[in-house]
Design an enzyme around this catalytic site. Structure first.
Site, PDB file in Angstrom:
ATOM      1  N   LYS A 284       0.828  -1.217   0.000  1.00  0.00           N
ATOM      2  CA  LYS A 284       0.000   0.000   0.000  1.00  0.00           C
ATOM      3  C   LYS A 284       0.857   1.259   0.000  1.00  0.00           C
ATOM      4  O   LYS A 284       0.661   2.155  -0.807  1.00  0.00           O
ATOM      5  CB  LYS A 284      -0.898   0.047   1.264  1.00  0.00           C
ATOM      6  CG  LYS A 284      -1.875  -1.083   1.399  1.00  0.00           C
ATOM      7  CD  LYS A 284      -2.723  -0.926   2.659  1.00  0.00           C
ATOM      8  CE  LYS A 284      -1.956  -1.023   3.960  1.00  0.00           C
ATOM      9  NZ  LYS A 284      -1.337  -2.348   4.202  1.00  0.00           N
TER      10      LYS A 284
ATOM     11  N   ARG B 292      -9.701   0.836   8.602  1.00  0.00           N
ATOM     12  CA  ARG B 292      -9.234  -0.517   8.899  1.00  0.00           C
ATOM     13  C   ARG B 292     -10.250  -1.324   9.696  1.00  0.00           C
ATOM     14  O   ARG B 292      -9.980  -2.461  10.052  1.00  0.00           O
ATOM     15  CB  ARG B 292      -7.944  -0.418   9.722  1.00  0.00           C
ATOM     16  CG  ARG B 292      -6.691  -0.810   8.970  1.00  0.00           C
ATOM     17  CD  ARG B 292      -5.530  -0.518   9.906  1.00  0.00           C
ATOM     18  NE  ARG B 292      -4.372  -1.286   9.610  1.00  0.00           N
ATOM     19  CZ  ARG B 292      -3.296  -0.792   8.989  1.00  0.00           C
ATOM     20  NH1 ARG B 292      -3.283   0.443   8.561  1.00  0.00           N
ATOM     21  NH2 ARG B 292      -2.250  -1.542   8.821  1.00  0.00           N
TER      22      ARG B 292
ATOM     23  N   ARG C  38      11.294  -5.838   5.078  1.00  0.00           N
ATOM     24  CA  ARG C  38      11.093  -4.393   4.855  1.00  0.00           C
ATOM     25  C   ARG C  38      12.112  -3.573   5.656  1.00  0.00           C
ATOM     26  O   ARG C  38      12.404  -3.868   6.810  1.00  0.00           O
ATOM     27  CB  ARG C  38       9.672  -3.999   5.279  1.00  0.00           C
ATOM     28  CG  ARG C  38       9.452  -2.489   5.290  1.00  0.00           C
ATOM     29  CD  ARG C  38       7.997  -2.111   5.224  1.00  0.00           C
ATOM     30  NE  ARG C  38       7.210  -2.560   6.361  1.00  0.00           N
ATOM     31  CZ  ARG C  38       5.880  -2.449   6.409  1.00  0.00           C
ATOM     32  NH1 ARG C  38       5.207  -1.933   5.402  1.00  0.00           N
ATOM     33  NH2 ARG C  38       5.228  -2.884   7.470  1.00  0.00           N
TER      34      ARG C  38
ATOM     35  N   ARG D  14      11.288  -1.749  11.155  1.00  0.00           N
ATOM     36  CA  ARG D  14      10.212  -1.371  12.069  1.00  0.00           C
ATOM     37  C   ARG D  14      10.085  -2.400  13.188  1.00  0.00           C
ATOM     38  O   ARG D  14      10.205  -3.595  12.940  1.00  0.00           O
ATOM     39  CB  ARG D  14       8.879  -1.286  11.298  1.00  0.00           C
ATOM     40  CG  ARG D  14       8.662   0.063  10.645  1.00  0.00           C
ATOM     41  CD  ARG D  14       7.478   0.096   9.723  1.00  0.00           C
ATOM     42  NE  ARG D  14       6.255  -0.487  10.251  1.00  0.00           N
ATOM     43  CZ  ARG D  14       5.078  -0.468   9.613  1.00  0.00           C
ATOM     44  NH1 ARG D  14       5.004   0.119   8.425  1.00  0.00           N
ATOM     45  NH2 ARG D  14       4.009  -1.025  10.128  1.00  0.00           N
TER      46      ARG D  14
ATOM     47  N   ARG E  93      -0.456  -9.319  13.322  1.00  0.00           N
ATOM     48  CA  ARG E  93      -1.075  -8.295  12.464  1.00  0.00           C
ATOM     49  C   ARG E  93      -1.891  -8.930  11.346  1.00  0.00           C
ATOM     50  O   ARG E  93      -2.951  -8.423  10.982  1.00  0.00           O
ATOM     51  CB  ARG E  93       0.009  -7.380  11.880  1.00  0.00           C
ATOM     52  CG  ARG E  93       0.524  -6.372  12.910  1.00  0.00           C
ATOM     53  CD  ARG E  93       1.896  -5.854  12.556  1.00  0.00           C
ATOM     54  NE  ARG E  93       1.925  -5.108  11.323  1.00  0.00           N
ATOM     55  CZ  ARG E  93       3.016  -4.938  10.582  1.00  0.00           C
ATOM     56  NH1 ARG E  93       4.169  -5.491  10.965  1.00  0.00           N
ATOM     57  NH2 ARG E  93       2.977  -4.227   9.494  1.00  0.00           N
TER      58      ARG E  93
HETATM   59  P1  ADP Z   1       1.041  -1.997   7.619  1.00  0.00           P
HETATM   60  O1  ADP Z   1       2.345  -1.846   6.969  1.00  0.00           O
HETATM   61  O2  ADP Z   1       0.918  -3.181   8.503  1.00  0.00           O
HETATM   62  O3  ADP Z   1      -0.121  -1.881   6.719  1.00  0.00           O
HETATM   63  P2  ADP Z   1       0.761   0.657   8.906  1.00  0.00           P
HETATM   64  O4  ADP Z   1       2.026   1.395   8.816  1.00  0.00           O
HETATM   65  O5  ADP Z   1      -0.372   1.073   8.032  1.00  0.00           O
HETATM   66  O6  ADP Z   1       1.050  -0.879   8.740  1.00  0.00           O
HETATM   67  O7  ADP Z   1       0.238   0.640  10.410  1.00  0.00           O
HETATM   68  C1  ADP Z   1       1.097   0.266  11.462  1.00  0.00           C
HETATM   69  C2  ADP Z   1       0.300   0.174  12.763  1.00  0.00           C
HETATM   70  O8  ADP Z   1      -0.311   1.447  13.047  1.00  0.00           O
HETATM   71  C3  ADP Z   1      -0.860  -0.818  12.748  1.00  0.00           C
HETATM   72  O9  ADP Z   1      -0.445  -2.130  13.053  1.00  0.00           O
HETATM   73  C4  ADP Z   1      -1.765  -0.224  13.839  1.00  0.00           C
HETATM   74  O10 ADP Z   1      -1.266  -0.506  15.131  1.00  0.00           O
HETATM   75  C5  ADP Z   1      -1.599   1.281  13.613  1.00  0.00           C
HETATM   76  N1  ADP Z   1      -2.602   1.784  12.648  1.00  0.00           N
HETATM   77  C6  ADP Z   1      -2.371   2.353  11.442  1.00  0.00           C
HETATM   78  N2  ADP Z   1      -3.513   2.682  10.830  1.00  0.00           N
HETATM   79  C7  ADP Z   1      -4.515   2.328  11.684  1.00  0.00           C
HETATM   80  C8  ADP Z   1      -5.934   2.400  11.625  1.00  0.00           C
HETATM   81  N3  ADP Z   1      -6.578   2.923  10.574  1.00  0.00           N
HETATM   82  N4  ADP Z   1      -6.636   1.933  12.692  1.00  0.00           N
HETATM   83  C9  ADP Z   1      -6.020   1.418  13.763  1.00  0.00           C
HETATM   84  N5  ADP Z   1      -4.692   1.312  13.880  1.00  0.00           N
HETATM   85  C10 ADP Z   1      -3.935   1.759  12.855  1.00  0.00           C
HETATM   86  P1  ADP Z   2       2.189  -1.867   3.223  1.00  0.00           P
HETATM   87  O1  ADP Z   2       2.166  -0.363   3.249  1.00  0.00           O
HETATM   88  O2  ADP Z   2       0.985  -2.452   2.546  1.00  0.00           O
HETATM   89  O3  ADP Z   2       2.428  -2.489   4.558  1.00  0.00           O
HETATM   90  P2  ADP Z   2       4.792  -1.585   1.851  1.00  0.00           P
HETATM   91  O4  ADP Z   2       4.521  -0.701   0.683  1.00  0.00           O
HETATM   92  O5  ADP Z   2       5.502  -1.022   3.001  1.00  0.00           O
HETATM   93  O6  ADP Z   2       3.410  -2.303   2.315  1.00  0.00           O
HETATM   94  O7  ADP Z   2       5.553  -2.882   1.302  1.00  0.00           O
HETATM   95  C1  ADP Z   2       5.961  -3.936   2.171  1.00  0.00           C
HETATM   96  C2  ADP Z   2       7.352  -4.428   1.761  1.00  0.00           C
HETATM   97  O8  ADP Z   2       7.267  -5.111   0.513  1.00  0.00           O
HETATM   98  C3  ADP Z   2       8.377  -3.326   1.547  1.00  0.00           C
HETATM   99  O9  ADP Z   2       9.624  -3.812   1.950  1.00  0.00           O
HETATM  100  C4  ADP Z   2       8.342  -3.073   0.029  1.00  0.00           C
HETATM  101  O10 ADP Z   2       9.600  -2.606  -0.467  1.00  0.00           O
HETATM  102  C5  ADP Z   2       8.028  -4.449  -0.502  1.00  0.00           C
HETATM  103  N1  ADP Z   2       7.174  -4.446  -1.696  1.00  0.00           N
HETATM  104  C6  ADP Z   2       6.169  -3.581  -1.993  1.00  0.00           C
HETATM  105  N2  ADP Z   2       5.566  -3.916  -3.165  1.00  0.00           N
HETATM  106  C7  ADP Z   2       6.215  -5.032  -3.608  1.00  0.00           C
HETATM  107  C8  ADP Z   2       6.063  -5.888  -4.782  1.00  0.00           C
HETATM  108  N3  ADP Z   2       5.117  -5.641  -5.697  1.00  0.00           N
HETATM  109  N4  ADP Z   2       6.890  -6.936  -4.891  1.00  0.00           N
HETATM  110  C9  ADP Z   2       7.836  -7.186  -3.943  1.00  0.00           C
HETATM  111  N5  ADP Z   2       8.027  -6.445  -2.839  1.00  0.00           N
HETATM  112  C10 ADP Z   2       7.225  -5.375  -2.665  1.00  0.00           C
END
Ligand code: ADP
Ligand code: ADP
Ligand code: ZN
Length: 217
Positions: free
Chosen positions: A13, A88, A127, A160, A171
């Site tokens: 995302k 979420r 990541r 992270r 998660r």
């Molecule tokens: P991910 O890479 O797992 O999608 P995010 O960076 O979006 O993670 O979120 C990291 C953490 O921040 C989540 O595991 C949660 O604890 C908190 N968080 C982020 N967005 C939300 C949301 N919309 N509602 C509740 N908690 C959230």
């Molecule tokens: P989210 O925000 O959904 O948690 P991220 O964008 O942070 O996801 O991506 C999670 C991890 O996967 C990061 O290390 C990123 O560089 C990697 N990644 C993202 N898209 C791809 C893809 N299409 N193929 C392989 N690795 C990816």
């Protein structure tokens, strides 16, 4: 154009939202980034958020909704926005509709980046994030040019604290239980589009951009 990008943790995302924000000239609002900044600054809200984030749990709806409402009320959001990681829960999705009603805004599209669990675990545990600018990398799939150094700002990369295997599994379980049901919520409203996220970054981006270009604002 108001876009919601959703998908399980690690689906890509953030990676895609960054590219889409540039392509469509929209502000990128990531609730995860907002909470990580608050943790870094050591604010009261950040201290509370950290307790949930470290356990892989969602932060309570009332906290998250308040923050998003405030952010969406700022003038730079009036022409559109890219929401990443919010909503979420179904409660958050309902609250978002209410806030948008008040602001006389409407969701243009909800895109879901769909990736299977085994791939997600590999993406999350590999990541790495820039401490300085927040850019995201992957040890194998998207490595920086120089090991551990950000391509954009030469900042140091870190892992992270919630990207360890145990927290990742928690998660993913929480995603299934609390976030997955939102898909049905948006399917009913005819806003939903599934995108196959188990391909390389550019292929996923091309599909997303294509779909969003067809979406009216
Ligand atoms: P991910 O890479 O797992 O999608 P995010 O960076 O979006 O993670 O979120 C990291 C953490 O921040 C989540 O595991 C949660 O604890 C908190 N968080 C982020 N967005 C939300 C949301 N919309 N509602 C509740 N908690 C959230
Ligand atoms: P989210 O925000 O959904 O948690 P991220 O964008 O942070 O996801 O991506 C999670 C991890 O996967 C990061 O290390 C990123 O560089 C990697 N990644 C993202 N898209 C791809 C893809 N299409 N193929 C392989 N690795 C990816
Ligand atoms: Zn950087």
């Amino acid at each position: 154009m108001l876009i919601v990008i959703m998908g399980p943790p690690g689906a890509g995302k953030g990676t895609q939202a960054e590219k889409l924000a540039k392509e469509f000239a929209l502000p990128h609002i990531s609730t995860g980034d907002i909470f990580r900044s608050a943790v870094k600054e050591g604010t009261e809200m950040g201290k509370k958020a950290k307790e949930y984030m470290d356990k892989g749990m969602l932060i309570p709806d009332e906290i998250v909704i308040g923050i998003v409402k405030e952010r969406l009320s700022k003038p730079d959001c009036s022409a559109g926005v890219l929401l990443d990681g919010f909503p979420r829960t179904v409660e958050q999705a309902e609250a978002l509709d209410e806030v948008l009603d008040e602001l006389q805004l409407k969701i243009s599209a909800v895109v879901n980046v769909d990736v299977h669990e085994e791939e997600l675990i590999g993406r999350l545990t590999g990541r790495r994030v820039c401490r300085n600018c927040g850019a995201t990398y992957h040890l194998k799939f998207n490595p920086p040019k120089v090991r551990n150094i950000c391509d954009h700002c030469s900042g140091e990369l870190y892992q992270r604290s919630d990207d360890t295997i145990d927290t990742v599994k928690e998660r993913l379980a929480i995603y299934q239980k609390q976030t997955f049901p939102i898909i049905e919520y948006y399917e009913h409203q005819d806003l939903f589009k599934n995108i196959d996220g188990a391909r390389d970054i550019d292929a996923v981006f091309a599909d997303l951009a294509d779909h969003l270009k067809k979406t009216k604002d």
